[in-house]
Design a protein around this motif. Structure first.
Motif, mmCIF file in Angstrom:
data_model
loop_
_atom_site.group_PDB
_atom_site.id
_atom_site.type_symbol
_atom_site.label_atom_id
_atom_site.label_comp_id
_atom_site.label_asym_id
_atom_site.label_seq_id
_atom_site.Cartn_x
_atom_site.Cartn_y
_atom_site.Cartn_z
ATOM 1 N N GLN A 94 0.414 -8.807 -3.073
ATOM 2 C CA GLN A 94 -0.782 -8.554 -1.807
ATOM 3 C C GLN A 94 -0.020 -9.528 -0.910
ATOM 4 O OE1 GLN A 94 -2.522 -5.754 -2.601
ATOM 5 N NE2 GLN A 94 -3.165 -6.424 -1.168
ATOM 6 N N THR A 95 1.136 -10.596 -1.554
ATOM 7 C CA THR A 95 1.129 -11.699 -0.984
ATOM 8 C C THR A 95 2.760 -10.994 -0.213
ATOM 9 O OG1 THR A 95 2.807 -13.401 -0.813
ATOM 10 C CG2 THR A 95 3.285 -11.971 -2.317
ATOM 11 N N GLY A 96 3.781 -9.771 -0.698
ATOM 12 C CA GLY A 96 4.623 -9.276 -0.302
ATOM 13 C C GLY A 96 3.369 -8.267 1.665
ATOM 14 N N PHE A 97 2.390 -7.773 1.323
ATOM 15 C CA PHE A 97 1.812 -7.263 2.982
ATOM 16 C C PHE A 97 1.405 -8.254 3.669
ATOM 17 C CE2 PHE A 97 0.155 -4.802 -0.603
ATOM 18 C CZ PHE A 97 1.165 -3.614 -0.449
ATOM 19 N N PHE A 98 1.500 -9.711 3.289
ATOM 20 C CA PHE A 98 0.487 -10.395 3.909
ATOM 21 C C PHE A 98 1.899 -11.082 4.452
ATOM 22 C CE2 PHE A 98 0.310 -14.964 4.459
ATOM 23 C CZ PHE A 98 -1.128 -15.412 5.089
ATOM 24 N N ALA A 99 3.295 -10.747 3.794
ATOM 25 C CA ALA A 99 4.528 -11.386 4.461
ATOM 26 C C ALA A 99 5.180 -10.692 5.747
ATOM 27 C CB ALA A 99 5.260 -11.883 3.580
ATOM 28 N N LEU A 100 4.748 -9.118 5.476
ATOM 29 C CA LEU A 100 5.411 -8.239 5.879
ATOM 30 C C LEU A 100 3.907 -8.726 8.045
ATOM 31 C CD1 LEU A 100 5.703 -5.594 3.639
ATOM 32 C CD2 LEU A 100 7.316 -6.657 5.318
ATOM 33 N N GLY A 101 3.143 -8.552 6.588
ATOM 34 C CA GLY A 101 2.060 -8.917 8.859
ATOM 35 C C GLY A 101 2.347 -10.114 9.530
ATOM 36 N N ALA A 160 0.503 -2.885 -12.029
ATOM 37 C CA ALA A 160 0.718 -3.952 -11.539
ATOM 38 C C ALA A 160 1.793 -4.753 -11.626
ATOM 39 C CB ALA A 160 -0.392 -5.488 -12.351
ATOM 40 N N MET A 161 3.063 -4.197 -12.454
ATOM 41 C CA MET A 161 3.650 -4.598 -12.355
ATOM 42 C C MET A 161 5.039 -4.236 -10.957
ATOM 43 S SD MET A 161 4.483 -6.358 -15.037
ATOM 44 C CE MET A 161 2.584 -7.032 -14.976
ATOM 45 N N VAL A 162 4.872 -2.881 -10.873
ATOM 46 C CA VAL A 162 5.525 -2.446 -9.467
ATOM 47 C C VAL A 162 4.879 -3.410 -8.375
ATOM 48 C CG1 VAL A 162 5.341 -0.487 -7.505
ATOM 49 C CG2 VAL A 162 4.789 0.307 -10.629
ATOM 50 N N THR A 163 3.573 -3.173 -8.460
ATOM 51 C CA THR A 163 3.084 -4.912 -7.259
ATOM 52 C C THR A 163 4.046 -5.744 -6.653
ATOM 53 O OG1 THR A 163 0.974 -5.287 -7.897
ATOM 54 C CG2 THR A 163 1.223 -2.959 -6.581
ATOM 55 N N LEU A 164 4.294 -6.491 -8.078
ATOM 56 C CA LEU A 164 4.506 -7.648 -8.488
ATOM 57 C C LEU A 164 6.130 -7.898 -8.260
ATOM 58 C CD1 LEU A 164 4.203 -10.737 -9.242
ATOM 59 C CD2 LEU A 164 5.148 -9.520 -11.723
ATOM 60 N N ALA A 165 6.264 -6.355 -8.583
ATOM 61 C CA ALA A 165 8.008 -6.237 -8.247
ATOM 62 C C ALA A 165 7.959 -6.559 -6.602
ATOM 63 C CB ALA A 165 8.554 -5.219 -8.728
ATOM 64 N N PHE A 166 7.055 -5.227 -6.462
ATOM 65 C CA PHE A 166 7.364 -5.602 -4.484
ATOM 66 C C PHE A 166 6.948 -6.549 -4.010
ATOM 67 C CE2 PHE A 166 4.150 -5.501 -1.292
ATOM 68 C CZ PHE A 166 5.353 -5.045 0.192
ATOM 69 N N TYR A 205 8.152 -10.168 -4.815
ATOM 70 C CA TYR A 205 9.450 -10.688 -5.283
ATOM 71 C C TYR A 205 10.052 -10.151 -4.608
ATOM 72 C CZ TYR A 205 7.727 -12.909 -9.008
ATOM 73 O OH TYR A 205 6.958 -14.188 -10.157
ATOM 74 N N ILE A 206 10.550 -8.606 -4.121
ATOM 75 C CA ILE A 206 11.246 -8.624 -2.964
ATOM 76 C C ILE A 206 11.205 -8.869 -2.324
ATOM 77 C CG2 ILE A 206 12.199 -6.364 -2.263
ATOM 78 C CD1 ILE A 206 11.565 -4.454 -4.819
ATOM 79 N N VAL A 207 10.243 -8.902 -1.458
ATOM 80 C CA VAL A 207 9.760 -9.272 0.329
ATOM 81 C C VAL A 207 9.547 -10.983 -0.196
ATOM 82 C CG1 VAL A 207 7.755 -9.741 1.839
ATOM 83 C CG2 VAL A 207 7.906 -7.958 0.515
ATOM 84 N N ALA A 208 9.295 -11.230 -0.669
ATOM 85 C CA ALA A 208 9.760 -12.753 -0.244
ATOM 86 C C ALA A 208 10.993 -13.260 -0.952
ATOM 87 C CB ALA A 208 9.159 -13.557 -1.655
ATOM 88 N N TYR A 249 4.170 -22.082 13.203
ATOM 89 C CA TYR A 249 5.338 -22.377 12.353
ATOM 90 C C TYR A 249 5.296 -20.840 10.942
ATOM 91 C CZ TYR A 249 8.268 -23.866 8.007
ATOM 92 O OH TYR A 249 9.311 -23.954 7.540
ATOM 93 N N VAL A 250 6.436 -20.242 10.638
ATOM 94 C CA VAL A 250 6.347 -19.637 9.029
ATOM 95 C C VAL A 250 7.232 -19.785 8.841
ATOM 96 C CG1 VAL A 250 6.148 -17.263 8.548
ATOM 97 C CG2 VAL A 250 4.907 -17.718 10.964
ATOM 98 N N GLY A 251 7.555 -20.522 7.188
ATOM 99 C CA GLY A 251 9.041 -20.370 6.070
ATOM 100 C C GLY A 251 8.573 -19.263 4.936
ATOM 101 N N SER A 252 9.197 -19.127 4.525
ATOM 102 C CA SER A 252 9.629 -17.833 3.767
ATOM 103 C C SER A 252 8.853 -19.079 1.420
ATOM 104 C CB SER A 252 10.510 -18.036 3.141
ATOM 105 O OG SER A 252 11.673 -18.707 2.758
ATOM 106 N N ASP A 253 8.316 -20.230 2.209
ATOM 107 C CA ASP A 253 8.070 -20.867 1.170
ATOM 108 C C ASP A 253 6.728 -20.297 0.957
ATOM 109 O OD1 ASP A 253 10.275 -21.439 0.634
ATOM 110 O OD2 ASP A 253 9.863 -23.464 1.050
ATOM 111 N N ALA A 254 5.755 -19.720 2.120
ATOM 112 C CA ALA A 254 4.664 -20.002 1.975
ATOM 113 C C ALA A 254 4.277 -18.651 1.587
ATOM 114 C CB ALA A 254 4.025 -20.090 3.573
ATOM 115 N N PHE A 255 5.396 -17.435 0.690
ATOM 116 C CA PHE A 255 5.562 -16.525 0.747
ATOM 117 C C PHE A 255 5.774 -15.718 -1.374
ATOM 118 C CE2 PHE A 255 5.827 -16.031 5.398
ATOM 119 C CZ PHE A 255 4.584 -15.642 5.713
ATOM 120 N N GLY A 256 5.332 -17.125 -2.188
ATOM 121 C CA GLY A 256 5.528 -16.772 -3.089
ATOM 122 C C GLY A 256 4.195 -16.416 -3.849
ATOM 123 N N PHE A 257 4.589 -16.360 -5.346
ATOM 124 C CA PHE A 257 3.997 -16.055 -6.090
ATOM 125 C C PHE A 257 2.569 -16.044 -6.143
ATOM 126 C CE2 PHE A 257 2.663 -15.160 -10.649
ATOM 127 C CZ PHE A 257 1.867 -13.428 -10.493
#
Length: 586
Positions: free
Chosen positions: A58-65, A111-117, A119-122, A228-236
């Protein structure tokens, strides 16, 4: 309805006055953080708690938004309404793409597919420095303050909390309507869902898009909260926070995501100085909740509320039931309703159904019998659409149904019961029956009907209660299926099948496990079905029952048809006798 409006009105008033009654801006920002987390958690709760799809990305969708809106607003100068819409569109499209992948994966594979997604976005967010700013982040992101810097925190709180209220209303609607029942049915038994006319793949993908939309919405608010938006905010760890909020609050409960978000944000503040052991603390709390409070905070509050409520009186015993009031079919009694020609079905080289042909005539009871392993249940599954025939043709009311999926066949009027009962354990008896009723409105119109008092939902409940009364089990309407005897669960499943207004009802061993009195009830029900114009195709091992209710009997042995005719003809058929007793005994 009045109680519901009072609750939402109270919440709206509380949101409006909250900035004026708190002592400082710290608590205002705390409220903002709770609202942002809760918006994303509600979508995950619908996805996991209702439809049973586990997403760790879900953090991937969070980051994309967040990036979708922040990049366009900062680097392209787009106004916030347009950048917000773009961020939501990016997250939703990603959810649609991943939702299509989810149709082919289940449980831990999903779960593994979404986890990989995630990580890819991050990783992309860290390395696409020209666009995202990487670890240094985007600075100067426009804040959602409506041009008032001094009171910007208040305006932001009102906006994000008001949005949370709307999202919570949608969550409540899903939990209290046919949408929630549909998702629970898909979660517990997709085969069951298909046979009541639910297009399970579409619902699964749609739920995934909704969860991505809410995560993206939370991300958009996050991006425009502090500038401010930094990439560290979108970890697992953000996906973990969402999951913990849902589980602690109460998985599958409408208020669980909000309660869990409040708990998680407050715990984050209390453990801020214990960063090195914070994960241990959260892990211990999560484990304790799963072991000792599986219903979460929402479940604990519900249990406490029930202690203060007086138990409602039990419904009166069922009296004489109403008529079925089923719609007439377009095939005259005695004419061919279901025609099978040369149907074959095999599994890994083993032929279960071998070139079977027969005709079921409208308004009759047609029995399918044979020894164990003869292929009877396989043939029922082929007719209902759960299995696809390898060859042959199937026509129903003149329509070729060989290529139609199970949900389309159910909408044509082919309904069924199962040899192994298929009831949704998380829904009451009356809610199980309501699953068989057609939805009177679409989700959007249903939402406004629900807001206005739920007249359509009430009408469906009334119809479901009438069907339970018809079968003499109305007194169990608010019980859970697991609390009923086996015979009453059989009647519950039969009521659900009747709710689908069947033209052809497939009964797979309808009296298996029933006592003599319950068998007589089923015989009476089948007679009423025939009188109402419902055609019945049944599979059963009890020969006296079959011979007493059937107009025509078809006999299978090792997947082949070896006999067909009236019950008295089948009784004396030497080949049928040999199939049941063996040639020497015959």
């Amino acid at each position: 309805m009045i109680k519901r409006f009072r609750l939402y009105l109270f919440a709206a008033v509380l949101i409006a006055v909250f900035p004026f009654i708190i002592p400082n801006d710290f608590f205002l920002h705390l409220g903002q953080d709770i609202a942002i987390l809760a918006i994303g958690a509600i979508g995950l709760n619908i996805l996991l708690g209702f439809s049973g799809q586990l997403s760790l990305g879900q953090t991937g969708f969070f980051a994309l938004g967040a990036y979708g809106s922040a990049v366009l607003a900062t680097r392209m100068g787009w106004p916030l309404p347009l950048s917000f819409a773009a961020g939501l569109a990016v997250a939703s499209l990603a959810g649609l793409a991943l939702g299509l992948v989810a149709l082919r994966t289940r449980t831990h594979y999903l779960a593994m597919v979404t986890l990989a997604f995630g990580y890819i976005v991050a990783i992309v967010a860290q390395r696409a420095v020209e666009v995202t700013g990487g670890a240094m982040g985007l600075v100067g992101v426009p804040q959602l303050n409506f041009g008032n810097v001094r009171q910007g925190a208040q305006f932001f709180f009102w906006t994000v909390a008001g949005t949370l209220l709307l999202v919570q209303m949608v969550s409540d609607y899903i939990a209290q309507s046919g949408v929630g029942r549909t998702l629970h049915a898909i979660k517990e038994s997709e085969s069951f869902a298909l046979t009541v006319g639910i297009n399970a793949p579409v619902w699964r993908a749609g739920t995934f898009v909704f969860s991505a939309f809410t995560a993206g919405l939370a991300g958009c608010f996050f991006a425009h909260q502090s500038g401010y938006v930094g990439s560290d905010a979108f970890g697992f760890d953000r996906s973990v926070s969402l999951l913990i909020a849902v589980v602690i609050g109460g998985l599958g409960r409408s208020s669980g995501a909000l309660l869990g978000s409040i708990i998680v944000v407050l715990l984050n503040q209390l453990t801020a100085g214990l960063y090195e052991v914070a994960f241990y603390i959260f892990g211990s709390i999560l484990l304790s909740v799963m072991l000792f409070f599986p219903a979460g905070a929402a479940g604990a509050l519900s249990a406490a509320a029930r202690l203060w409520q007086r138990p409602s009186p039990a419904p009166a015993a069922a009296g004489a039931g109403p008529s079925l009031d089923l719609p007439p079919g377009n095939v005259a009694p005695g004419q061919a309703l279901l025609v099978l020609e040369g149907v074959t079905k095999s599994y890994a080289g083993v032929v279960a159904v071998n070139d079977v042909s027969f005709t079921v005539r409208a308004g009759t009871v047609h029995a399918l019998i044979g020894p164990n392993g003869a292929g009877k249940s396989t043939l029922i599954n082929v007719v209902s659409g759960l299995y696809a025939a390898d060859s042959g043709s199937l026509r129903f009311a003149g329509t070729d149904i060989a290529e139609l999926p199970a949900n389309r066949r159910a909408r044509l009027g082919i309904t069924r019961t199962f040899q192994n009962l298929q009831l949704i354990g998380t829904q009451t008896v009356v809610e199980n029956v309501m699953l068989g009723l057609p939805q009177p409105t679409g989700p959007l119109r249903g939402f406004f009907d629900w807001l206005a008092g739920g007249a359509a939902e009430a009408a469906q409940r009334t119809r479901a209660l009438a069907l339970l009364r018809f079968l003499g089990i109305e007194q169990f309407a608010d019980s859970m299926p697991g609390d009923l005897s086996y015979g009453h669960r059989k009647l519950c499943e039969l009521a659900r099948a009747l709710a689908q207004s069947p033209r052809l009802m497939l009964l797979d061993e309808p009296i298996a496990g029933l006592n003599e009195g319950e068998v007589k009830e089923i015989i009476t029900v089948i007679a009423k079905l025939r009188q109402a114009g419902v055609t019945v195709l049944l599979v059963e091992h009890n020969m006296p029952f079959v011979m007493s209710v059937s107009d025509t009997v078809t006999v299978l042995d090792y997947g082949r048809k070896i006999g067909e005719g009236r019950p008295e003809e089948i009784r004396g058929n030497p080949e049928v006798i040999a199939a049941y007793l063996g040639k020497d005994e015959a």
